[in-house]
Write a protein that holds these residues in place. Structure first.
Motif, PDB file in Angstrom:
ATOM      1  N   ILE A   1     -27.244  25.458  64.265  1.00  9.03           N
ATOM      2  CA  ILE A   1     -26.092  25.640  64.037  1.00  9.03           C
ATOM      3  C   ILE A   1     -25.918  26.682  62.973  1.00  9.03           C
ATOM      4  CG2 ILE A   1     -23.826  24.533  63.088  1.00  9.03           C
ATOM      5  CD1 ILE A   1     -24.756  22.115  64.430  1.00  9.03           C
ATOM      6  N   VAL A   2     -25.088  27.630  63.389  1.00  6.10           N
ATOM      7  CA  VAL A   2     -24.928  28.856  62.531  1.00  6.10           C
ATOM      8  C   VAL A   2     -23.044  28.806  62.302  1.00  6.10           C
ATOM      9  CG1 VAL A   2     -24.960  31.469  62.343  1.00  6.10           C
ATOM     10  CG2 VAL A   2     -26.897  30.228  63.247  1.00  6.10           C
ATOM     11  N   ALA A   3     -23.104  28.382  60.949  1.00  5.99           N
ATOM     12  CA  ALA A   3     -21.321  28.353  60.915  1.00  5.99           C
ATOM     13  C   ALA A   3     -20.949  29.390  59.800  1.00  5.99           C
ATOM     14  CB  ALA A   3     -21.109  27.060  60.270  1.00  5.99           C
ATOM     15  N   THR A   4     -19.806  29.841  60.091  1.00  5.61           N
ATOM     16  CA  THR A   4     -19.432  31.036  59.120  1.00  5.61           C
ATOM     17  C   THR A   4     -17.905  31.111  59.113  1.00  5.61           C
ATOM     18  OG1 THR A   4     -19.445  33.257  58.577  1.00  5.61           O
ATOM     19  CG2 THR A   4     -19.416  32.687  61.072  1.00  5.61           C
ATOM     20  N   HIS A   5     -17.306  31.573  57.865  1.00  2.00           N
ATOM     21  CA  HIS A   5     -15.765  31.990  57.760  1.00  2.00           C
ATOM     22  C   HIS A   5     -15.687  33.494  57.923  1.00  2.00           C
ATOM     23  CE1 HIS A   5     -14.638  28.023  56.788  1.00  2.00           C
ATOM     24  NE2 HIS A   5     -15.076  27.904  55.437  1.00  2.00           N
ATOM     25  N   LEU A   6     -16.688  33.976  58.246  1.00  6.76           N
ATOM     26  CA  LEU A   6     -16.784  35.533  58.214  1.00  6.76           C
ATOM     27  C   LEU A   6     -15.832  36.348  59.354  1.00  6.76           C
ATOM     28  CD1 LEU A   6     -20.354  36.538  57.466  1.00  6.76           C
ATOM     29  CD2 LEU A   6     -18.247  36.753  55.805  1.00  6.76           C
ATOM     30  N   HIS A   7     -15.200  37.409  59.048  1.00  2.00           N
ATOM     31  CA  HIS A   7     -14.264  38.367  60.098  1.00  2.00           C
ATOM     32  C   HIS A   7     -15.310  38.845  61.050  1.00  2.00           C
ATOM     33  CE1 HIS A   7     -12.372  41.972  61.249  1.00  2.00           C
ATOM     34  NE2 HIS A   7     -11.268  41.458  60.892  1.00  2.00           N
ATOM     35  N   TYR A   8     -14.764  38.851  62.119  1.00  4.72           N
ATOM     36  CA  TYR A   8     -15.498  39.257  63.222  1.00  4.72           C
ATOM     37  C   TYR A   8     -16.595  40.496  63.099  1.00  4.72           C
ATOM     38  CZ  TYR A   8     -16.721  41.254  67.918  1.00  4.72           C
ATOM     39  OH  TYR A   8     -17.298  41.780  69.007  1.00  4.72           O
ATOM     40  N   ASP A   9     -15.680  41.415  62.280  1.00 10.23           N
ATOM     41  CA  ASP A   9     -16.490  42.934  61.884  1.00 10.23           C
ATOM     42  C   ASP A   9     -17.681  42.448  61.034  1.00 10.23           C
ATOM     43  OD1 ASP A   9     -14.655  43.764  63.658  1.00 10.23           O
ATOM     44  OD2 ASP A   9     -13.430  44.894  61.781  1.00 10.23           O
ATOM     45  N   ASN A  10     -17.642  41.403  60.158  1.00 12.31           N
ATOM     46  CA  ASN A  10     -18.769  40.981  59.320  1.00 12.31           C
ATOM     47  C   ASN A  10     -19.868  40.265  59.629  1.00 12.31           C
ATOM     48  OD1 ASN A  10     -17.352  42.956  57.594  1.00 12.31           O
ATOM     49  ND2 ASN A  10     -16.000  41.227  56.865  1.00 12.31           N
ATOM     50  N   LEU A  11     -19.783  39.853  61.030  1.00  9.33           N
ATOM     51  CA  LEU A  11     -20.800  39.044  61.599  1.00  9.33           C
ATOM     52  C   LEU A  11     -22.074  39.696  61.788  1.00  9.33           C
ATOM     53  CD1 LEU A  11     -18.892  36.937  64.220  1.00  9.33           C
ATOM     54  CD2 LEU A  11     -19.738  36.064  61.961  1.00  9.33           C
ATOM     55  N   PRO A  12     -23.035  39.212  61.645  1.00  3.05           N
ATOM     56  CA  PRO A  12     -24.527  39.765  61.732  1.00  3.05           C
ATOM     57  C   PRO A  12     -24.641  40.428  63.167  1.00  3.05           C
ATOM     58  CG  PRO A  12     -24.917  37.709  60.774  1.00  3.05           C
ATOM     59  CD  PRO A  12     -23.472  37.616  61.021  1.00  3.05           C
ATOM     60  N   LYS A  13     -25.166  41.559  63.396  1.00  4.30           N
ATOM     61  CA  LYS A  13     -24.995  42.310  64.481  1.00  4.30           C
ATOM     62  C   LYS A  13     -25.880  41.599  65.584  1.00  4.30           C
ATOM     63  CE  LYS A  13     -22.149  45.289  63.134  1.00  4.30           C
ATOM     64  NZ  LYS A  13     -21.462  44.317  62.265  1.00  4.30           N
ATOM     65  N   SER A  14     -27.116  40.890  65.169  1.00  6.69           N
ATOM     66  CA  SER A  14     -27.862  40.408  66.028  1.00  6.69           C
ATOM     67  C   SER A  14     -27.203  39.115  66.802  1.00  6.69           C
ATOM     68  CB  SER A  14     -29.134  39.705  65.236  1.00  6.69           C
ATOM     69  OG  SER A  14     -28.797  38.701  64.440  1.00  6.69           O
ATOM     70  N   ILE A  15     -26.142  38.236  66.221  1.00  2.36           N
ATOM     71  CA  ILE A  15     -25.471  37.349  67.214  1.00  2.36           C
ATOM     72  C   ILE A  15     -24.827  38.165  68.361  1.00  2.36           C
ATOM     73  CG2 ILE A  15     -23.325  36.159  67.365  1.00  2.36           C
ATOM     74  CD1 ILE A  15     -23.853  35.638  64.239  1.00  2.36           C
ATOM     75  N   PHE A  16     -24.342  39.429  68.241  1.00  4.61           N
ATOM     76  CA  PHE A  16     -23.815  40.102  69.568  1.00  4.61           C
ATOM     77  C   PHE A  16     -25.053  40.621  70.250  1.00  4.61           C
ATOM     78  CE2 PHE A  16     -20.699  40.500  66.193  1.00  4.61           C
ATOM     79  CZ  PHE A  16     -19.680  39.552  66.957  1.00  4.61           C
ATOM     80  N   ARG A  17     -26.103  40.978  69.755  1.00  2.00           N
ATOM     81  CA  ARG A  17     -27.171  41.824  70.297  1.00  2.00           C
ATOM     82  C   ARG A  17     -28.070  40.786  71.128  1.00  2.00           C
ATOM     83  NH1 ARG A  17     -29.488  43.758  65.957  1.00  2.00           N
ATOM     84  NH2 ARG A  17     -31.043  42.160  65.733  1.00  2.00           N
ATOM     85  N   ASN A  18     -28.162  39.584  70.614  1.00  2.00           N
ATOM     86  CA  ASN A  18     -29.078  38.402  71.360  1.00  2.00           C
ATOM     87  C   ASN A  18     -28.049  37.322  71.968  1.00  2.00           C
ATOM     88  OD1 ASN A  18     -31.065  39.674  69.865  1.00  2.00           O
ATOM     89  ND2 ASN A  18     -30.968  38.242  68.354  1.00  2.00           N
ATOM     90  N   LYS A  19     -26.884  38.005  72.134  1.00  2.00           N
ATOM     91  CA  LYS A  19     -25.906  37.119  73.160  1.00  2.00           C
ATOM     92  C   LYS A  19     -25.833  35.618  72.856  1.00  2.00           C
ATOM     93  CE  LYS A  19     -25.833  40.283  77.104  1.00  2.00           C
ATOM     94  NZ  LYS A  19     -26.475  41.551  76.082  1.00  2.00           N
ATOM     95  N   ALA A  20     -25.847  35.272  71.555  1.00  2.00           N
ATOM     96  CA  ALA A  20     -25.536  33.909  71.188  1.00  2.00           C
ATOM     97  C   ALA A  20     -24.345  33.399  71.627  1.00  2.00           C
ATOM     98  CB  ALA A  20     -25.789  33.746  69.451  1.00  2.00           C
ATOM     99  N   LYS A  21     -23.932  32.223  71.955  1.00  2.00           N
ATOM    100  CA  LYS A  21     -22.582  31.862  72.116  1.00  2.00           C
ATOM    101  C   LYS A  21     -21.694  31.706  70.827  1.00  2.00           C
ATOM    102  CE  LYS A  21     -22.783  30.372  76.800  1.00  2.00           C
ATOM    103  NZ  LYS A  21     -22.865  29.156  77.920  1.00  2.00           N
ATOM    104  N   ILE A  22     -20.568  32.169  70.706  1.00  2.00           N
ATOM    105  CA  ILE A  22     -19.651  31.891  69.686  1.00  2.00           C
ATOM    106  C   ILE A  22     -18.438  31.022  69.895  1.00  2.00           C
ATOM    107  CG2 ILE A  22     -18.454  33.138  67.885  1.00  2.00           C
ATOM    108  CD1 ILE A  22     -19.872  35.647  68.809  1.00  2.00           C
ATOM    109  N   LEU A  23     -18.252  30.118  69.136  1.00  2.00           N
ATOM    110  CA  LEU A  23     -17.065  29.122  69.474  1.00  2.00           C
ATOM    111  C   LEU A  23     -16.416  29.534  68.100  1.00  2.00           C
ATOM    112  CD1 LEU A  23     -15.374  26.842  70.400  1.00  2.00           C
ATOM    113  CD2 LEU A  23     -16.810  25.102  69.189  1.00  2.00           C
ATOM    114  N   VAL A  24     -14.923  29.746  68.430  1.00  2.00           N
ATOM    115  CA  VAL A  24     -14.232  29.997  67.152  1.00  2.00           C
ATOM    116  C   VAL A  24     -13.056  29.126  67.112  1.00  2.00           C
ATOM    117  CG1 VAL A  24     -12.847  31.944  66.220  1.00  2.00           C
ATOM    118  CG2 VAL A  24     -14.283  32.734  67.897  1.00  2.00           C
ATOM    119  N   LEU A  25     -12.843  28.608  66.084  1.00  2.00           N
ATOM    120  CA  LEU A  25     -11.750  27.490  66.047  1.00  2.00           C
ATOM    121  C   LEU A  25     -10.606  28.110  65.147  1.00  2.00           C
ATOM    122  CD1 LEU A  25     -11.164  24.268  66.559  1.00  2.00           C
ATOM    123  CD2 LEU A  25     -11.960  23.844  64.313  1.00  2.00           C
ATOM    124  N   PHE A  26      -9.278  28.177  65.733  1.00  2.00           N
ATOM    125  CA  PHE A  26      -8.112  28.276  64.966  1.00  2.00           C
ATOM    126  C   PHE A  26      -7.265  27.282  64.625  1.00  2.00           C
ATOM    127  CE2 PHE A  26      -9.173  32.451  66.221  1.00  2.00           C
ATOM    128  CZ  PHE A  26      -8.605  33.361  64.924  1.00  2.00           C
TER     129      PHE A  26
END
Length: 302
Positions: free
Chosen positions: A113-138
């Motif tokens: 489980i990788v949890a974060t409050h970071l803004h989209y632009d500040n997420l580690p690039k490897s999350i997108f590169r490795n196509k991890a699934k992201i759940l965003v709660l608003f």
């Protein structure tokens, strides 16, 4: 590894906050404020090299939008469907802790489980590169602001604001920990249709928790029976979570899981403040898919 060490990490952070004022608590990194008690420039630099895995369960939210609730549901889904218990000794947010934590996280079994409050632009690039699934709660911005203020002002060891008025003005200008709610929302709205992004709301979980748990399970590919979904939902009902919060989160538990209601903002907001946030929301998200998802007119009109 025992759960107590995770609790110890939280207690350490609370201890460090004692006696500080708000200005001493917050430090700026690349233009955004973060709490100096749990974040550091060194950790942010190390985070850039964090290597995400494709099967990481990435959970994102702005502060006080219910992420600790989602973390519990995800942990329960993993334990129930995969029969493995994630014993984490780390603070659950990837940006919090010491720079060596990413080395330690390499040893964690999947799915992490990788949890974060970071803004989209500040997420580690490897999350997108490795196509991890992201759940965003608003969560609607008025309840978010109210809950954020109460967190600061009810926690004896966390620096308080002088008044709700002071906090409200800092919240509106994004001068609070983790920056602007509205910037966060605008950025995620741009990615609402991305293949590996699912946006859910706190309010929809409150409306129908079993349906929410099922949606999370399906999205991350956890195969759970209807009975399992129902029992996970029963364990995730707010009263149950709050009841066990001292055990799971130590002294911070009752502060993290305070009221868990929708509409609490009405006890704090003046008419002028309410209109101010309405205008800001409209300017940021009018006509957007995120606005529709948040049902702004349902939850943010007195």
């Amino acid at each position: 590894m025992t759960e107590t060490s995770f609790v110890e990490e939280i207690e350490k952070a609370l201890e460090k906050s004692k006696g500080l004022n708000i200005k001493e608590l917050l430090f700026s990194y690349q233009g955004t404020f973060y709490p100096a008690t749990v974040c550091s420039a060194e950790t942010f630099q190390a985070l850039e090299n964090f290597e995400a895995r494709k099967d990481d369960v990435v959970l994102v939210s702005y502060p006080k939008c219910g992420i600790n609730w989602i973390i519990q549901i995800a942990n329960d889904l993993i334990a129930t469907t995969l029969k493995t218990k994630q014993e984490s000794t780390e603070l659950p947010f990837i940006e919090c802790g010491d720079p060596e934590k990413y080395q330690r996280m390499k040893q964690f079994p999947s799915p992490r489980i990788v949890a974060t409050h970071l803004h989209y632009d500040n997420l580690p690039k490897s999350i997108f590169r490795n196509k991890a699934k992201i759940l965003v709660l608003f969560r609607n911005p008025k309840d978010t602001a109210a809950s954020f203020f109460q967190f600061h002002n009810n926690a004896p060891s966390i620096p308080s604001y002088n008044s709700w008025e002071e906090f409200f003005s800092e919240f509106m200008s994004g001068q609070v920990a983790w920056g602007s709610y509205f910037d966060h929302a605008v950025a995620w709205n741009k990615h609402i249709d991305d293949e590996n992004v699912l946006i859910m709301t706190y309010e929809e979980l409150k409306e129908d928790l079993p349906a929410g748990v099922k949606k999370i399970a399906d999205y991350f590919g956890f195969v759970a029976t209807a009975e399992q979904i129902q029992s996970i939902a029963n364990r995730a009902i707010f009263q149950a979570v709050r009841g066990k919060s001292q055990e799971t989160h130590g002294a911070a538990g009752p502060l993290l899981f305070r009221k868990g209601v929708v509409g609490d903002w009405k006890s704090l907001f003046s008419e002028a403040q309410s209109q101010k946030i309405d205008a800001k929301f409209k300017e940021s998200l009018a006509g957007s898919k995120l606005e529709a998802k948040l049902k702004y007119d349902v939850y943010c009109k007195a």
